[in-house]
Motif scaffolding. Structure first.
Motif, PDB file in Angstrom:
ATOM      1  N   THR A   1       0.833  -1.204   0.000  1.00 42.82           N
ATOM      2  CA  THR A   1       0.000   0.000   0.000  1.00 42.82           C
ATOM      3  C   THR A   1       0.864   1.249   0.000  1.00 42.82           C
ATOM      4  O   THR A   1       0.606   2.200  -0.746  1.00 42.82           O
ATOM      5  N   LYS A   2       1.936   1.253   0.801  1.00 40.90           N
ATOM      6  CA  LYS A   2       2.845   2.408   0.836  1.00 40.90           C
ATOM      7  C   LYS A   2       3.471   2.644  -0.537  1.00 40.90           C
ATOM      8  O   LYS A   2       3.588   3.785  -0.982  1.00 40.90           O
TER       9      LYS A   2
ATOM     10  N   ASN B   1      -3.289   8.923   2.964  1.00 37.26           N
ATOM     11  CA  ASN B   1      -2.348   7.916   3.440  1.00 37.26           C
ATOM     12  C   ASN B   1      -2.926   7.152   4.623  1.00 37.26           C
ATOM     13  O   ASN B   1      -2.943   5.924   4.648  1.00 37.26           O
ATOM     14  N   GLN B   2      -3.419   7.887   5.606  1.00 32.94           N
ATOM     15  CA  GLN B   2      -3.947   7.265   6.820  1.00 32.94           C
ATOM     16  C   GLN B   2      -5.172   6.408   6.527  1.00 32.94           C
ATOM     17  O   GLN B   2      -5.306   5.297   7.043  1.00 32.94           O
ATOM     18  N   THR B   3      -6.056   6.907   5.679  1.00 35.68           N
ATOM     19  CA  THR B   3      -7.266   6.165   5.321  1.00 35.68           C
ATOM     20  C   THR B   3      -6.910   4.847   4.644  1.00 35.68           C
ATOM     21  O   THR B   3      -7.472   3.802   4.967  1.00 35.68           O
ATOM     22  N   GLU B   4      -5.967   4.904   3.706  1.00 37.14           N
ATOM     23  CA  GLU B   4      -5.556   3.696   2.989  1.00 37.14           C
ATOM     24  C   GLU B   4      -4.901   2.676   3.926  1.00 37.14           C
ATOM     25  O   GLU B   4      -5.211   1.497   3.872  1.00 37.14           O
ATOM     26  N   LEU B   5      -3.982   3.142   4.765  1.00 40.80           N
ATOM     27  CA  LEU B   5      -3.292   2.212   5.674  1.00 40.80           C
ATOM     28  C   LEU B   5      -4.234   1.673   6.741  1.00 40.80           C
ATOM     29  O   LEU B   5      -4.154   0.495   7.112  1.00 40.80           O
TER      30      LEU B   5
ATOM     31  N   MET C   1      -8.866  -4.318   8.037  1.00 47.98           N
ATOM     32  CA  MET C   1      -9.458  -5.405   7.261  1.00 47.98           C
ATOM     33  C   MET C   1      -8.821  -6.739   7.638  1.00 47.98           C
ATOM     34  O   MET C   1      -9.487  -7.759   7.699  1.00 47.98           O
ATOM     35  N   ASP C   2      -7.527  -6.722   7.911  1.00 51.82           N
ATOM     36  CA  ASP C   2      -6.799  -7.982   8.056  1.00 51.82           C
ATOM     37  C   ASP C   2      -6.440  -8.377   9.475  1.00 51.82           C
ATOM     38  O   ASP C   2      -6.086  -9.514   9.712  1.00 51.82           O
ATOM     39  N   MET C   3      -6.451  -7.444  10.399  1.00 53.51           N
ATOM     40  CA  MET C   3      -5.936  -7.778  11.717  1.00 53.51           C
ATOM     41  C   MET C   3      -6.992  -7.660  12.809  1.00 53.51           C
ATOM     42  O   MET C   3      -7.685  -6.658  12.886  1.00 53.51           O
ATOM     43  N   PRO C   4      -7.074  -8.675  13.654  1.00 53.23           N
ATOM     44  CA  PRO C   4      -7.890  -8.503  14.852  1.00 53.23           C
ATOM     45  C   PRO C   4      -7.144  -7.533  15.766  1.00 53.23           C
ATOM     46  O   PRO C   4      -5.921  -7.561  15.834  1.00 53.23           O
TER      47      PRO C   4
ATOM     48  N   PRO D   1      -5.129  -5.531  22.156  1.00 46.59           N
ATOM     49  CA  PRO D   1      -4.910  -4.371  23.017  1.00 46.59           C
ATOM     50  C   PRO D   1      -3.418  -4.025  23.121  1.00 46.59           C
ATOM     51  O   PRO D   1      -2.582  -4.892  23.280  1.00 46.59           O
ATOM     52  N   GLY D   2      -3.125  -2.735  22.944  1.00 47.06           N
ATOM     53  CA  GLY D   2      -1.752  -2.263  23.040  1.00 47.06           C
ATOM     54  C   GLY D   2      -0.989  -2.289  21.739  1.00 47.06           C
ATOM     55  O   GLY D   2       0.128  -1.800  21.654  1.00 47.06           O
ATOM     56  N   MET D   3      -1.562  -2.846  20.671  1.00 46.39           N
ATOM     57  CA  MET D   3      -0.840  -2.958  19.398  1.00 46.39           C
ATOM     58  C   MET D   3      -1.432  -2.069  18.313  1.00 46.39           C
ATOM     59  O   MET D   3      -1.091  -2.197  17.142  1.00 46.39           O
ATOM     60  N   GLU D   4      -2.305  -1.143  18.687  1.00 45.62           N
ATOM     61  CA  GLU D   4      -2.993  -0.311  17.705  1.00 45.62           C
ATOM     62  C   GLU D   4      -2.021   0.515  16.849  1.00 45.62           C
ATOM     63  O   GLU D   4      -2.263   0.761  15.679  1.00 45.62           O
ATOM     64  N   ASP D   5      -0.894   0.951  17.431  1.00 48.87           N
ATOM     65  CA  ASP D   5       0.034   1.837  16.717  1.00 48.87           C
ATOM     66  C   ASP D   5       1.160   1.075  16.019  1.00 48.87           C
ATOM     67  O   ASP D   5       2.025   1.691  15.415  1.00 48.87           O
ATOM     68  N   LEU D   6       1.146  -0.230  16.060  1.00 53.37           N
ATOM     69  CA  LEU D   6       2.223  -1.040  15.512  1.00 53.37           C
ATOM     70  C   LEU D   6       2.410  -0.841  14.010  1.00 53.37           C
ATOM     71  O   LEU D   6       3.506  -0.894  13.503  1.00 53.37           O
ATOM     72  N   PHE D   7       1.328  -0.580  13.293  1.00 54.93           N
ATOM     73  CA  PHE D   7       1.388  -0.563  11.827  1.00 54.93           C
ATOM     74  C   PHE D   7       1.443   0.832  11.245  1.00 54.93           C
ATOM     75  O   PHE D   7       1.250   1.015  10.068  1.00 54.93           O
ATOM     76  N   LYS D   8       1.681   1.836  12.046  1.00 51.42           N
ATOM     77  CA  LYS D   8       1.671   3.206  11.522  1.00 51.42           C
ATOM     78  C   LYS D   8       3.048   3.627  11.101  1.00 51.42           C
ATOM     79  O   LYS D   8       4.036   3.097  11.465  1.00 51.42           O
TER      80      LYS D   8
END
Length: 106
Positions: A20-21, A83-87, A93-96, A99-106
């Motif tokens: 996506t990036k 960018n934020q909307t796409e990521l 869509m893919d990840m449950p 808790p605590g991992m919300e910022d892992l993919f930013k």
């Protein structure tokens, strides 16, 4: 909870984020001043691709600087939103949510 399945999903999601990036490098955001004397184009990854400055702005350095700040900030804000909307769409869509991992993919 299936840890191996979760790790596989994590790896798959990270790959989709990278794809996506890369794709966002080709998504262009155009912005211009209200009077169209200054125009900028950025990628959705916030890389400046072009700046077009009307000759009339070259006579007043302070005015040109003000235009650049205003128009670039508007363009960066738009690009950041895309960018934020796409990521976010990829990660949600893919990840449950763990808790605590919300910022892992930013």
């Amino acid at each position: 909870m299936d840890l191996m399945g979760m790790m596989g999903k994590l790896k798959e999601t990270q790959q989709k984020i990278e794809e996506t990036k890369k794709r966002l490098d080709s998504v262009l955001i155009d912005e211009q001043s209200n009077d169209a004397l200054l125009k900028v184009t950025l990628t959705a990854n916030r890389a400046i691709k072009s700046i077009a400055i009307d000759d009339s702005l070259l006579e007043d350095k302070d005015q040109l600087e003000d235009y650049l700040i205003l128009v670039l900030n508007k363009a960066i804000e738009k690009a950041t939103n895309v960018n934020q909307t796409e990521l976010d769409a990829v990660t949600k869509m893919d990840m449950p949510m763990i808790p605590g991992m919300e910022d892992l993919f930013k």
